[in-house]
Structure formats: structure tokens, C-alpha cells
Design a protein around this motif. Structure first.
Motif, PDB file in Angstrom:
ATOM      1  N   SER A   8      20.288  -2.098   4.736  1.00  0.00           N
ATOM      2  CA  SER A   8      19.653  -2.873   3.765  1.00  0.00           C
ATOM      3  C   SER A   8      20.760  -2.996   2.487  1.00  0.00           C
ATOM      4  O   SER A   8      21.673  -2.345   2.691  1.00  0.00           O
ATOM      5  CB  SER A   8      18.134  -2.405   2.980  1.00  0.00           C
ATOM      6  OG  SER A   8      18.575  -0.932   2.304  1.00  0.00           O
TER       7      SER A   8
ATOM      8  N   THR B  23      17.353  -5.319   9.149  1.00  0.00           N
ATOM      9  CA  THR B  23      15.926  -5.516   9.816  1.00  0.00           C
ATOM     10  C   THR B  23      15.350  -6.845   9.032  1.00  0.00           C
ATOM     11  O   THR B  23      14.504  -7.631   9.499  1.00  0.00           O
ATOM     12  CB  THR B  23      15.106  -4.546  10.205  1.00  0.00           C
ATOM     13  OG1 THR B  23      14.768  -4.020   9.002  1.00  0.00           O
ATOM     14  CG2 THR B  23      15.819  -3.626  11.073  1.00  0.00           C
ATOM     15  N   ASN B  24      15.146  -6.601   7.540  1.00  0.00           N
ATOM     16  CA  ASN B  24      14.264  -7.229   6.630  1.00  0.00           C
ATOM     17  C   ASN B  24      14.758  -8.553   6.260  1.00  0.00           C
ATOM     18  O   ASN B  24      15.737  -8.744   5.681  1.00  0.00           O
ATOM     19  CB  ASN B  24      13.870  -6.285   5.402  1.00  0.00           C
ATOM     20  CG  ASN B  24      12.826  -6.920   4.770  1.00  0.00           C
ATOM     21  OD1 ASN B  24      12.798  -7.935   4.187  1.00  0.00           O
ATOM     22  ND2 ASN B  24      11.949  -6.027   4.552  1.00  0.00           N
TER      23      ASN B  24
ATOM     24  N   THR C   5      14.493  -9.065   2.061  1.00  0.00           N
ATOM     25  CA  THR C   5      15.426  -8.524   1.162  1.00  0.00           C
ATOM     26  C   THR C   5      16.858  -9.016   1.464  1.00  0.00           C
ATOM     27  O   THR C   5      17.720  -9.201   0.759  1.00  0.00           O
ATOM     28  CB  THR C   5      15.584  -6.875   1.410  1.00  0.00           C
ATOM     29  OG1 THR C   5      15.521  -6.726   2.615  1.00  0.00           O
ATOM     30  CG2 THR C   5      14.077  -6.442   0.720  1.00  0.00           C
TER      31      THR C   5
ATOM     32  N   GLU D 234      13.800 -10.560  14.797  1.00  0.00           N
ATOM     33  CA  GLU D 234      12.866 -11.178  14.331  1.00  0.00           C
ATOM     34  C   GLU D 234      11.986 -12.496  14.635  1.00  0.00           C
ATOM     35  O   GLU D 234      13.008 -13.441  14.935  1.00  0.00           O
ATOM     36  CB  GLU D 234      12.976 -10.986  12.618  1.00  0.00           C
ATOM     37  CG  GLU D 234      13.072  -9.521  12.167  1.00  0.00           C
ATOM     38  CD  GLU D 234      11.531  -8.926  12.086  1.00  0.00           C
ATOM     39  OE1 GLU D 234      10.721  -9.392  11.825  1.00  0.00           O
ATOM     40  OE2 GLU D 234      11.722  -7.632  12.357  1.00  0.00           O
TER      41      GLU D 234
ATOM     42  N   HIS E  21       8.225  -1.231   9.199  1.00  0.00           N
ATOM     43  CA  HIS E  21       7.799  -2.548   8.377  1.00  0.00           C
ATOM     44  C   HIS E  21       6.278  -2.300   8.051  1.00  0.00           C
ATOM     45  O   HIS E  21       5.547  -2.313   8.993  1.00  0.00           O
ATOM     46  CB  HIS E  21       8.213  -3.834   9.020  1.00  0.00           C
ATOM     47  CG  HIS E  21       9.691  -4.218   9.013  1.00  0.00           C
ATOM     48  ND1 HIS E  21      10.410  -3.929   8.103  1.00  0.00           N
ATOM     49  CD2 HIS E  21      10.352  -4.293  10.344  1.00  0.00           C
ATOM     50  CE1 HIS E  21      11.636  -4.426   8.562  1.00  0.00           C
ATOM     51  NE2 HIS E  21      11.629  -4.616   9.657  1.00  0.00           N
TER      52      HIS E  21
ATOM     53  N   ARG F  91       3.737  -5.447   7.410  1.00  0.00           N
ATOM     54  CA  ARG F  91       3.725  -6.825   7.140  1.00  0.00           C
ATOM     55  C   ARG F  91       2.484  -7.285   6.473  1.00  0.00           C
ATOM     56  O   ARG F  91       1.379  -6.968   6.425  1.00  0.00           O
ATOM     57  CB  ARG F  91       3.638  -7.453   8.586  1.00  0.00           C
ATOM     58  CG  ARG F  91       4.984  -7.109   9.469  1.00  0.00           C
ATOM     59  CD  ARG F  91       5.095  -7.464  10.935  1.00  0.00           C
ATOM     60  NE  ARG F  91       6.329  -7.093  11.551  1.00  0.00           N
ATOM     61  CZ  ARG F  91       6.829  -6.078  12.016  1.00  0.00           C
ATOM     62  NH1 ARG F  91       6.054  -5.094  11.869  1.00  0.00           N
ATOM     63  NH2 ARG F  91       8.017  -6.016  12.255  1.00  0.00           N
TER      64      ARG F  91
ATOM     65  N   ARG G  45       5.549 -11.408   3.105  1.00  0.00           N
ATOM     66  CA  ARG G  45       6.731 -10.459   3.044  1.00  0.00           C
ATOM     67  C   ARG G  45       6.342  -9.295   4.106  1.00  0.00           C
ATOM     68  O   ARG G  45       5.514  -9.106   4.560  1.00  0.00           O
ATOM     69  CB  ARG G  45       6.387  -9.976   1.567  1.00  0.00           C
ATOM     70  CG  ARG G  45       7.354  -9.140   1.063  1.00  0.00           C
ATOM     71  CD  ARG G  45       8.668  -9.992   0.611  1.00  0.00           C
ATOM     72  NE  ARG G  45       8.316 -11.029  -0.253  1.00  0.00           N
ATOM     73  CZ  ARG G  45       8.408 -10.792  -1.563  1.00  0.00           C
ATOM     74  NH1 ARG G  45       8.841  -9.748  -2.020  1.00  0.00           N
ATOM     75  NH2 ARG G  45       8.225 -11.875  -2.637  1.00  0.00           N
ATOM     76  N   ASP G  46       7.871  -8.904   4.356  1.00  0.00           N
ATOM     77  CA  ASP G  46       7.634  -7.658   5.054  1.00  0.00           C
ATOM     78  C   ASP G  46       8.174  -6.375   3.968  1.00  0.00           C
ATOM     79  O   ASP G  46       9.427  -6.896   3.233  1.00  0.00           O
ATOM     80  CB  ASP G  46       8.541  -7.539   6.234  1.00  0.00           C
ATOM     81  CG  ASP G  46       7.791  -8.238   7.415  1.00  0.00           C
ATOM     82  OD1 ASP G  46       6.919  -8.949   7.164  1.00  0.00           O
ATOM     83  OD2 ASP G  46       8.830  -8.423   8.553  1.00  0.00           O
TER      84      ASP G  46
ATOM     85  N   SER H  76       9.917  -2.764   4.068  1.00  0.00           N
ATOM     86  CA  SER H  76      10.746  -1.649   4.623  1.00  0.00           C
ATOM     87  C   SER H  76      10.528  -0.411   4.066  1.00  0.00           C
ATOM     88  O   SER H  76      10.973  -0.147   2.982  1.00  0.00           O
ATOM     89  CB  SER H  76      11.993  -2.174   4.979  1.00  0.00           C
ATOM     90  OG  SER H  76      12.325  -3.481   5.580  1.00  0.00           O
TER      91      SER H  76
END
Length: 764
Positions: free
Chosen positions: A117, A140-141, A144, A310, A678, A680, A691-692, A694
């Protein structure tokens, strides 16, 4: 001039530093510093060398991670004067490049397998960065990532994977997400630089004004690479990809996810090829040699980071970063932007409550005061009104939208008790907010303890030891009319009612009754729930039966048998109707029942494609929310079972991906968590993802999963999550999440302290 530091020793640095100190007055225009293999040079000396070169430092290419954390920390905090920076296989976990990188226009962090991140302001000092590559990282997100990248005003080229054109004669590349740093196959990314980068030297790369005449040809040089027989010997990755945990499904269907409706295998005609979508619109065009004119072309994804899997990843990135011209080596055309805008509006919510534009809290408060003053001078015959077409919740929701829009990195606060941290003193397994006291929460532990805490002050209010009678506490439910009482059930069948007014506050070795009421046991219990009048409660577990208990008499009234074909994981009473309840089972069915009709036949039955982990009612009982294995979340009309929404959460193809979902902000939003990191958040009326969130721990190898979660019933966009690790014997932690406050304003990033609990599918 190029300096290769692979073979340099510490004793070589002194004369080299003297040389570099005089570069400013020499005719040397630029210096490149490269490291291609393992180096014995001390990291401090390597830094001294690069800083001595100063403004003539052009390219820094480091492919070795042996320089250590101090080396990376110094670069992050102080910056570099180079134009191109490559830090492959770096040990960054959360990217935080706070130093000055005023000249840098190309940054390559490929194969940084620890990178998960970004810090909120990590790109603030890179105003000229145009090209960024982060292939084969652990990013992953979506939210962000976009928030961090939006701080780069000059960014036009980005890649998290390498989209490769290849023909049938070329050996396929296989993503190497799990490959060790020493054996990672760099060849595809080395042979195919950014669009605008040359294949043989760095002249054009260091020119920020360079424009590729033929983007397709630049991103893959067919004359030099496709026809070259050396390409056929490219090394395949043998990793089992265990750290990321993706299944082969992602690699088999990745193209359909990125470009739905497009063919992934297109025959070439003459010297031209044209990709077309379903509507026959031209998509890409380029010239090729006669030698490959009859060979079919395919797209393949190499070295993809998890963010690429994703759902709607490409459209999300294109819609969120409007200045981007190239993503994953694929040029972004007008038709791509139009499609991205359409997909984003269909599947994502930019701000809560359909808010279209970010607005400051101060601006909203000013508008409210102006409106309030206007209403006061109106005639008493006119009722105070809200803005045209707006509800009484307009300003509350406006404030939420404003705060959430400025808080992409929410505050994650792991609960700890004064003098006794949860992760050291207790092993939480289930928790519930109090229904009427906003400060109280109860949690049950794997050791059979029941602990009532003030989660605002983090003090213990009441402590109930296991007394040797309880195992893991899986069922907890507060009474509503008697707010000091709660029901607790454990997996060994024990069922008790406690009054927290009669329970000592401190953890002691004194064992007593505490005035509790003991009910008949229900073997292998997983769930308990009290009805709206506090007269009855239900229990379910690893059986096809449900037991009904009378709270006043302490007796079990009845056992309803064979209500499902499989075990009943969760049972829930409606919030307002004292006789209506729902059951969810791993037999794929969710059923609604009415005690007034002697529950032999359900009011209705709805089915999922997989086993149902849980069910719950919306706060107003208008809907029921069913969560099945592997992110299958559906909302039904409670009155008759009609399907209202299927939430668009991508499956992982894992039969162990137990998914749990609850309502938040009344019934405005739902929160869903499962075996990945996550949470969700989706709109409960449209299904669009807002939004997700993390959860990130220090140990990547021990993946975090969501064992339980609840929306805070008193605070909008607040929730708590029971976070655990897959590693056996590790501990769980209750994490409070505030979406309306930014972690940048917190004293400490508590998410760094998340420590790993045993995996359980039981309960909700």
C-alpha cells in the motif's frame, strides 16, 4: 558515463567520490548508476556516491535488495536528484517517498513483493513523475491506490501488469507473483519498457517531452522481439503463488474481465490486424511484417499485481485518473474513457448518498446556517423545509459525504484494554454492540470468557470467566428492554443469561454464579438471537434443528426439527416482529419462518449457489441480507423473498472463503468481509461499491481474514471488525474503523500493529 557498482568494494569508493565531486565542472553530461546483481558494497557508500554525483545523476537502476532497510529509508526520506529511478525487489511494505524527487519522471518498483500500500502523501514531492511501474507487487486496494496516484499531476503512464501480445510460436509467460527475488524473471519487462522508452538506450527515456508515434509498436517491438527465437527460451515461473493465493481462474479469464465482450484471439489479415469489440468498432490497428501476417495474436498478462484482478480494475483506474494515457502498456483511447465512465457510474459510488462532487464541511455548515436563517424569517404558516427534493437527513448525509471524501485512509484502531491488551490477555471470537448504550460492547472468547467493555474508554465494565463450563463463545445477544442483560452461548452447548449489573468489573480468580440463568444445552451451538419483546430466543448450530427458549421461565419450549437439509449456521429474529425469524444453512437455502404458523413450512425459501454463512434483517425489517460462501451476497424483500439486489463482489473460487455481511448507517449501506484483507462497502439500494477498506499486518505470509464485523449502530460510517490470521495458534483483534476520519491526523498508524486467529466458519 555509467557506473556499475556490482563489483565495487568499499575501498574503491574514496577515489570514486573524489572524481564525482568534480563532475559539475566536467564535460560529462550525465551519469547512470546501475546494479545488476548481488553487490558487496556498503549501502552508505552507495548513497554517498549517488549524492556526490548530484545534479548530473540521470539514471539509478538498483536490482539488488542487499543494501537493506536503512538504504531504502534514506532514499525515501531525503530523495534523489535522478531522472529515472528503478528499485526492483525493494523491501518497501508501505510506500512513503517523502524526500525530494523533483527531477524524477520515471519510477520503477517492479518485483517489490512486500509492497502492499501507500502512505497518504507518498507522492507529494514528485511533480514531474510521468511513468510509474509496479508490476508483481502486492498492491490490492483500488481506492487508496488512486488517491495516492492522484497526487501526481504529470502521470501519464502506469502499469501494474505487463499486457503482452504474443503469437502461437512464442512460449507463454506466466505471472510470477510468488517467485523469490533471486529468481524473478525480468526479461519481459526488460525487453518492453514504457511507451516512449527506447529499446536500446536511455536518450528518449530521459526526455519528458518524448511522444511515441506508434504506441503499439513501441510497447512491443515485434521486429526485434516476436520474431527473435531467443524469446522462445523465456523461463516459465514455477511458483505455486501461495503468498498471493490466487487461483488459476484469474489467469484463465483475466482478459474477459479487463475487456468484456472482446475476443482474445484475433486472426491477422494481410499486414494489418484490427481488434473489434462486440459492436464491430475498431479498437487497435498497426502494421506488421509478412512473416507474422498469418499467425494468430493473443493477449497475456505477465507479472500482474493483485489489484489487476479486482473487478473492473481497468475502468476504475481510467475513470479515476483522467490524465492517464497508457495503462499496463495499453494505450487509452477515447472509446476506453467513455466505457470507463459508463462502467464506473454503473458499479461504483464516488461519494456516499449519490453525492457527485467533493465539498468541504465548512461549506456545508455555512449553507445550513443560511437556510436556517431563511426559514426563521418565513411566515409561521409555512412549515420549515429542507432544500428542494431533499430529505430531513440531507445535511447529515452531506457532512458524511464531505468527511468520507477527504478520508481515503480511514482510522483503524485495534482495541486494547487499560492494563490488558486484547491480543495478549484475550482471544476474541465474537462481539456485539450494545443496542442502546453507544459506549458498550460485549465480546466472547475462544476460552469461554464473556467480557463487557466500554469501547470508547477501553475499560472493562464486566468480566465473566469461563468457570470451566464454556468453550468458544459463538453466540451473543443483548436484550433490548432489559439493557443490562445478555444471552451467551458456546460451541459446547452451554447457554446462559447474564446481568452485567451483578458481575464484577475486574478480572479475578473468584468463581461465582453472578445471578446468571442457565438454559438447557444446545449441542454444537453456533448462533443465538433474542426476539423484539425479550420474551423468547432461538439457538441453532451444527444440526438441522432450531430450539426455542422462554427467557422468563428459563425453559426450552420446543425444538423444531429438520428445518433444513444441512446444518443451520445462523438464526435471526426480525427486529420489530416478535414471531418472524430467518435461518441460513450450508444447504444453500435461506428460509423465513413465523412462530404463529407452527414453523413446519417456511413462509418462503430463497437459494444461493453456495452454502449460506449467515443472514440478517435490515434495521426496518424491509430486507434480509444473505451471505454465502465466496462473496455471494444477495438482498431480498422480507415480505415475500423477491430478489432485490445481487452485490457485485468478485469470487475467489475458494470453498473456504466464508463471507459475512451486515448493514451500516441503518439500511443505507452494507459491509461485507471474508477471507481476504478487504472490507467492502456497498450501497444497499443500488449495489454500487463505495469503498474497500484494507487491513494490513506486518506479516504478509500470514494473510488476514475477516472473522466477524458489525456496523456501529450509533455512528455513521463506523464499524468494528474481528480480524484474524490464517496461522494456527495466532491471536485475533477487534479493530474499530472510522471512515469519516483520516489516519493522517492520528498519532499512530494502528494498522501497522495488527497481529494475527484460527479460522472458523461458525456463527456470524
Amino acid at each position: 558515463m555509467e557506473i556499475l557498482i556490482d563489483d565495487l568494494k568499499d575501498v574503491d569508493i574514496a577515489p570514486l567520490l573524489d572524481l564525482c565531486m568534480n563532475l559539475d565542472t566536467s564535460e560529462i553530461e550525465a551519469v547512470d548508476v546501475r546494479n545488476e546483481s548481488s553487490s558487496v558494497l556498503n549501502g552508505e557508500y552507495a548513497l554517498s556516491l549517488m549524492r556526490a554525483i548530484n545534479q548530473k545523476l540521470r539514471v539509478v537502476h538498483l536490482q539488488d535488495s542487499s543494501f537493506g532497510k536503512d538504504f531504502l529509508r534514506d532514499i525515501s526520506q531525503r530523495g534523489l536528484a535522478c531522472q529515472v529511478l528503478t528499485l526492483r525487489c525493494s523491501r518497501f511494505r508501505k510506500l512513503n517517498l517523502m524526500g525530494e524527487f523533483m527531477h524524477i519522471h520515471t519510477l520503477n518498483l517492479d518485483f517489490s513483493s512486500s509492497l502492499t500500500s501507500f502512505q497518504e502523501d507518498c507522492f507529494n514531492c514528485m511533480p514531474n513523475l510521468m511513468r510509474l511501474s509496479m508490476c508483481d507487487t502486492q498492491i490490492t486496494n483500488l481506492w487508496t491506490t488512486v488517491a495516492a496516484l492522484s497526487k501526481l499531476p504529470s502521470l501519464i503512464e502506469l502499469r501494474f501488469q505487463y499486457l503482452q501480445y504474443c503469437n502461437d510460436a512464442v512460449t507463454s509467460f506466466i505471472p510470477s507473483s510468488g517467485k523469490s527475488d533471486d529468481t524473478a524473471d525480468f526479461s519481459p519487462l526488460d525487453s518492453v519498457p514504457f511507451i516512449g522508452e527506447p529499446h536500446t538506450d536511455t536518450t528518449e527515456l530521459t526526455d519528458p517531452n518524448f511522444n511515441a508515434e506508434d504506441p503499439l509498436r513501441n510497447f512491443y517491438s515485434f521486429d526485434e522481439e516476436v520474431i527473435n527465437p531467443d524469446v522462445q527460451s523465456m523461463v516459465e515461473d514455477s511458483s505455486d503463488d501461495s503468498e498471493v493465493g490466487f487461483t488459476s481462474r484469474h489467469h484463465k479469464y483475466w482478459f474477459a474481465d479487463v475487456f468484456p465482450g472482446w475476443s482474445s484471439e484475433v486472426p491477422l489479415q494481410n499486414e494489418w490486424f484490427t481488434l473489434q469489440n462486440e459492436d464491430g468498432e475498431e479498437s487497435l490497428q498497426g502494421a506488421f511484417t509478412d512473416r507474422i501476417a498469418d499467425v494468430s495474436m493473443k493477449y497475456m498478462s505477465c507479472h500482474a499485481s493483485p489489484i489487476c484482478y479486482e473487478k473492473h480494475y481497468r475502468e476504475f483506474m481510467i475513470a479515476s485518473l483522467p490524465n492517464l494515457k497508457n495503462l499496463d502498456n495499453m494505450p487509452i483511447r477515447k472509446i476506453d474513457k467513455e466505457r470507463a465512465t459508463r462502467i464506473f457510474s454503473q458499479y461504483f459510488e464516488y461519494l456516499p448518498y449519490k453525492w457527485k462532487h467533493k465539498e468541504s464541511v465548512v461549506s456545508i455548515l455555512q449553507k445550513r446556517e443560511i437556510k436556517s436563517g431563511h426559514n426563521k424569517v418565513q411566515s409561521s404558516k409555512h412549515r420549515p423545509s429542507y432544500p428542494s427534493g431533499k430529505s430531513q437527513y440531507f445535511y447529515t448525509r452531506s457532512l458524511s459525504a464531505a468527511k468520507l471524501g477527504s478520508s481515503t485512509w480511514p482510522i483503524l484502531h485495534p482495541l486494547s484494554l487499560v492494563g490488558c491488551e486484547l491480543d495478549k490477555g484475550f482471544h476474541p471470537r465474537q462481539f456485539e454492540y450494545h443496542p442502546s448504550d453507544s459506549s458498550l460492547m460485549v465480546f466472547g472468547t475462544l476460552d469461554g470468557e464473556v467480557v463487557v467493555i466500554n469501547h470508547e474508554t477501553e475499560h472493562i465494565v464486566s468480566y465473566i470467566p469461563s468457570l470451566g463450563a464454556m468453550n468458544s463463545v459463538l453466540g451473543l445477544c443483548w436484550l433490548k428492554k432489559y439493557p443490562s442483560k445478555l444471552i451467551a452461548g458456546s460451541d459446547n452447548g452451554s447457554l446462559k443469561l447474564y446481568d452485567i449489573h451483578h458481575i464484577p468489573r475486574k478480572v479475578t480468580g473468584i468463581h461465582g454464579n453472578f445471578g446468571c440463568v442457565t438454559f438447557d444445552e444446545f449441542d454444537q451451538l453456533t448462533s443465538v438471537h433474542v426476539n423484539s419483546t425479550d420474551e423468547l430466543f432461538l439457538a441453532s448450530g451444527y444440526s438441522k434443528n432450531v430450539a426455542l427458549y422462554d427467557i422468563n421461565s428459563g425453559k426450552r419450549l420446543q425444538v423444531f426439527t429438520d428445518m433444513h437439509r444441512g446444518h443451520i449456521n445462523v438464526v435471526k429474529f426480525a427486529n420489530h416482529s416478535q414471531s418472524i425469524f430467518a435461518t441460513s444453512s450450508f444447504d444453500h437455502d435461506v428460509k423465513m419462518w413465523d412462530l404463529r404458523q407452527k414453523p413446519i413450512h417456511p413462509c418462503f425459501t430463497v437459494s444461493s449457489s453456495r452454502g449460506n454463512v449467515m443472514v440478517c434483517f435490515s434495521p426496518d425489517d424491509q430486507y434480509i441480507l444473505a451471505s454465502a460462501v465466496d462473496n455471494e451476497v444477495r438482498q431480498y424483500q422480507a415480505v415475500d423473498g423477491r430478489l432485490h439486489l445481487v452485490f457485485d463482489i468478485a469470487p475467489t473460487e475458494s470453498s473456504q472463503n466464508y463471507t459475512r455481511s451486515y448493514y451500516m448507517n441503518g439500511r443505507d449501506y452494507i459491509i461485507s468481509g471474508s477471507c481476504d484483507e478487504h472490507i467492502r462497502i456497498c450501497c444497499a439500494q443500488t449495489g454500487r461499491r463505495l469503498r474497500d477498506i484494507s487491513l494490513e499486518g506486518r506479516n504478509l505470509g500470514n494473510s488476514i481474514f475477516i472473522q466477524s464485523l458489525r456496523g456501529d449502530p450509533f455512528r455513521d460510517f463506523n464499524m468494528s471488525v474481528l480480524a484474524a490470521y490464517m496461522q494456527p495458534g495466532s491471536k485475533s483483534k477487534i479493530v474499530k474503523i472510522n471512515l469519516l476520519a483520516s489516519s493522517s491526523h492520528a498519532n499512530k498508524d494502528d494498522s501497522d500493529d495488527l497481529r494475527p486467529c484460527r479460522f472458523h466458519s461458525m456463527g456470524g
